[in-house]
Design an enzyme around this catalytic site. Structure first.
Site, PDB file in Angstrom:
ATOM      1  N   ASP A  28      79.807  -7.164  40.375  1.00 28.23           N
ATOM      2  CA  ASP A  28      79.956  -6.455  41.664  1.00 28.23           C
ATOM      3  C   ASP A  28      80.349  -4.994  41.399  1.00 28.23           C
ATOM      4  O   ASP A  28      79.854  -4.079  42.070  1.00 28.23           O
ATOM      5  CB  ASP A  28      81.060  -7.078  42.526  1.00 28.23           C
ATOM      6  CG  ASP A  28      80.658  -8.422  43.130  1.00 28.23           C
ATOM      7  OD1 ASP A  28      79.447  -8.674  43.250  1.00 28.23           O
ATOM      8  OD2 ASP A  28      81.557  -9.198  43.478  1.00 28.23           O
ATOM      9  N   LYS A  88      86.444 -16.243  43.030  1.00 26.17           N
ATOM     10  CA  LYS A  88      86.313 -15.273  41.930  1.00 26.17           C
ATOM     11  C   LYS A  88      87.556 -15.211  41.033  1.00 26.17           C
ATOM     12  O   LYS A  88      87.447 -15.006  39.828  1.00 26.17           O
ATOM     13  CB  LYS A  88      85.972 -13.889  42.490  1.00 26.17           C
ATOM     14  CG  LYS A  88      84.564 -13.847  43.090  1.00 26.17           C
ATOM     15  CD  LYS A  88      84.204 -12.496  43.656  1.00 26.17           C
ATOM     16  CE  LYS A  88      82.870 -12.601  44.402  1.00 26.17           C
ATOM     17  NZ  LYS A  88      82.411 -11.341  44.950  1.00 26.17           N
TER      18      LYS A  88
HETATM   19  P1  NDP Z   1      88.687 -11.000  51.707  1.00 32.12           P
HETATM   20  O1  NDP Z   1      88.861 -12.181  52.610  1.00 32.12           O
HETATM   21  O2  NDP Z   1      89.362 -10.993  50.382  1.00 32.12           O
HETATM   22  O3  NDP Z   1      89.186  -9.665  52.505  1.00 32.12           O
HETATM   23  C1  NDP Z   1      88.809  -9.430  53.820  1.00 32.12           C
HETATM   24  C2  NDP Z   1      89.370  -8.081  54.322  1.00 32.12           C
HETATM   25  O4  NDP Z   1      88.857  -7.889  55.649  1.00 32.12           O
HETATM   26  C3  NDP Z   1      90.884  -8.001  54.415  1.00 32.12           C
HETATM   27  O5  NDP Z   1      91.306  -6.718  54.020  1.00 32.12           O
HETATM   28  C4  NDP Z   1      91.154  -8.222  55.927  1.00 32.12           C
HETATM   29  O6  NDP Z   1      92.294  -7.543  56.393  1.00 32.12           O
HETATM   30  C5  NDP Z   1      89.928  -7.541  56.519  1.00 32.12           C
HETATM   31  N1  NDP Z   1      89.637  -8.050  57.868  1.00 32.12           N
HETATM   32  C6  NDP Z   1      89.182  -9.277  58.220  1.00 32.12           C
HETATM   33  N2  NDP Z   1      89.004  -9.342  59.563  1.00 32.12           N
HETATM   34  C7  NDP Z   1      89.352  -8.125  60.061  1.00 32.12           C
HETATM   35  C8  NDP Z   1      89.384  -7.562  61.368  1.00 32.12           C
HETATM   36  N3  NDP Z   1      89.022  -8.278  62.451  1.00 32.12           N
HETATM   37  N4  NDP Z   1      89.770  -6.284  61.512  1.00 32.12           N
HETATM   38  C9  NDP Z   1      90.133  -5.531  60.442  1.00 32.12           C
HETATM   39  N5  NDP Z   1      90.132  -6.012  59.160  1.00 32.12           N
HETATM   40  C10 NDP Z   1      89.746  -7.299  58.986  1.00 32.12           C
HETATM   41  O7  NDP Z   1      87.110 -10.802  51.561  1.00 32.12           O
HETATM   42  P2  NDP Z   1      86.303 -10.151  50.340  1.00 32.12           P
HETATM   43  O8  NDP Z   1      86.922  -8.862  49.955  1.00 32.12           O
HETATM   44  O9  NDP Z   1      86.105 -11.170  49.281  1.00 32.12           O
HETATM   45  O10 NDP Z   1      84.856  -9.908  51.016  1.00 32.12           O
HETATM   46  C11 NDP Z   1      84.702  -8.938  52.035  1.00 32.12           C
HETATM   47  C12 NDP Z   1      83.245  -8.848  52.477  1.00 32.12           C
HETATM   48  O11 NDP Z   1      82.418  -8.356  51.444  1.00 32.12           O
HETATM   49  C13 NDP Z   1      82.646 -10.190  52.920  1.00 32.12           C
HETATM   50  O12 NDP Z   1      81.923  -9.966  54.117  1.00 32.12           O
HETATM   51  C14 NDP Z   1      81.734 -10.558  51.762  1.00 32.12           C
HETATM   52  O13 NDP Z   1      80.653 -11.368  52.194  1.00 32.12           O
HETATM   53  C15 NDP Z   1      81.249  -9.175  51.329  1.00 32.12           C
HETATM   54  N6  NDP Z   1      80.733  -9.123  49.935  1.00 32.12           N
HETATM   55  C16 NDP Z   1      79.402  -8.838  49.737  1.00 32.12           C
HETATM   56  C17 NDP Z   1      78.863  -8.774  48.445  1.00 32.12           C
HETATM   57  C18 NDP Z   1      77.404  -8.486  48.291  1.00 32.12           C
HETATM   58  O14 NDP Z   1      76.811  -8.852  47.271  1.00 32.12           O
HETATM   59  N7  NDP Z   1      76.810  -7.805  49.225  1.00 32.12           N
HETATM   60  C19 NDP Z   1      79.684  -8.989  47.243  1.00 32.12           C
HETATM   61  C20 NDP Z   1      81.079  -9.256  47.554  1.00 32.12           C
HETATM   62  C21 NDP Z   1      81.555  -9.328  48.862  1.00 32.12           C
HETATM   63  P3  NDP Z   1      93.786  -8.208  56.315  1.00 32.12           P
HETATM   64  O15 NDP Z   1      94.312  -7.879  54.958  1.00 32.12           O
HETATM   65  O16 NDP Z   1      94.520  -7.527  57.419  1.00 32.12           O
HETATM   66  O17 NDP Z   1      93.609  -9.680  56.556  1.00 32.12           O
END
Ligand code: NDP
Length: 268
Positions: free
Chosen positions: A110, A76
């Site tokens: 989004d 993105k």
């Molecule tokens: P990113 O990879 O940018 O961010 C992921 C976040 O999840 C980070 O804050 C990370 O924390 C946290 N995280 C990952 N694993 C863990 C864990 N085990 N425990 C606690 N925190 C955790 O992902 P995105 O923001 O791009 O996407 C997030 C979700 O949203 C995805 O599942 C994606 O598929 C979904 N999504 C759905 C959409 C829809 O149309 N329904 C649209 C856009 C997104 P840390 O900073 O500590 O690593």
């Protein structure tokens, strides 16, 4: 599973979603359901684009006649840099999910999808808790602020969460305590993996909506815990439909058939 094309082998079509991985995407089924309902002879495909090849891939798709592209994880930000024009919301976020290729115009639907789906479920103006600090958390904060929520943020990596909260004027909360919020949005990627977050749900009974951005996982501990406490729970399929409908309306200038699109993603 959705058929996936490599970008150099993209077939003749008008619209696509790009990402990596991309085989889980339900966007092709959703857009084809919309085209069928609208009587349009259009094709929408899923295309894998590796990191670092987004600009080259978008130029190629434009040159072979593609009109619009949706962009998903992890492209993105790279798509925003390729775009020539965007609305001010996408520019503030620095990330886009919808491109019109002809004039390189970009949007982040989004955010508008979040405004639509949260706004339909809960009156604005209360307190919202955002879990996570990735790209989707940025969109969630802006959407919730647009709905006049006071936004509180918690993230596994505290430094990243604190810096995001400071950037958008949100409050950072170190503890995973769910008490006192009207809405809780899980933007972490744990939902899909079926992993539980260390949330203390004591005092969360007044919460009106627990909303996970993820969809398609076999069981989602965040939504299961919320449901157990009588909190209304939603997965990311509502957002998928809302952002897709808004992208279709931007590209085609026609009202999107949301009911048919929602039925298609739930069947896929
Ligand atoms: P990113 O990879 O940018 O961010 C992921 C976040 O999840 C980070 O804050 C990370 O924390 C946290 N995280 C990952 N694993 C863990 C864990 N085990 N425990 C606690 N925190 C955790 O992902 P995105 O923001 O791009 O996407 C997030 C979700 O949203 C995805 O599942 C994606 O598929 C979904 N999504 C759905 C959409 C829809 O149309 N329904 C649209 C856009 C997104 P840390 O900073 O500590 O690593």
């Amino acid at each position: 599973m959705t058929p996936v094309f490599e970008w150099r082998e993209a077939p003749r079509a008008q619209y696509a979603v790009i990402g990596d991985p991309i085989s889980h995407s339900r966007s092709p089924q959703m857009h084809h359901a919309a085209y069928a309902a609208l009587g349009l002879d259009l094709r929408y495909v899923a295309i894998r684009v590796p990191v670092g090849e987004v600009s080259e891939a978008l130029e190629h798709l434009r040159s072979i006649g593609y009109q619009g592209v949706n962009v998903t994880v992890p492209h993105k930000e790279e798509a925003f840099r390729w775009a020539r024009w965007s609305d001010s919301t996408a520019a503030r976020l620095g990330a886009v999910n919808t491109l019109r290729l002809e004039d390189r115009y970009a949007l982040n639907t989004d955010i508008y999808g979040l405004i639509e789906t949260v706004g339909d479920a809960v009156p604005g103006g209360g307190r919202a808790w955002v879990l996570g600090a990735g790209g989707t958390a940025r969109a969630a904060i802006l959407a919730l602020q647009e709905l006049d929520f006071e936004v509180v943020l918690t993230n596994r990596t505290a430094a990243k969460g604190e810096s995001l909260a400071a950037e958008f004027g949100a409050v950072y909360q170190l503890a995973w305590t769910a008490s006192g919020f009207d809405v809780i949005l899980n933007t972490t990627s744990t939902g899909l993996a079926g992993e539980a977050l260390p949330i203390d749900w004591t005092g969360a009974e007044g919460c009106q909506l627990a909303y996970d951005m993820a969809y398609g996982g076999p069981n989602n501990p965040f939504l299961a815990e919320a449901t157990k406490r009588g909190i209304s729970a939603r997965d990311g399929l509502d957002l998928l439909v809302a952002q897709g409908a808004l992208a279709l309306e931007f590209w085609l200038g026609q009202h999107a058939p949301r009911a048919q699109m929602a039925a298609a993603v739930r069947e896929a």
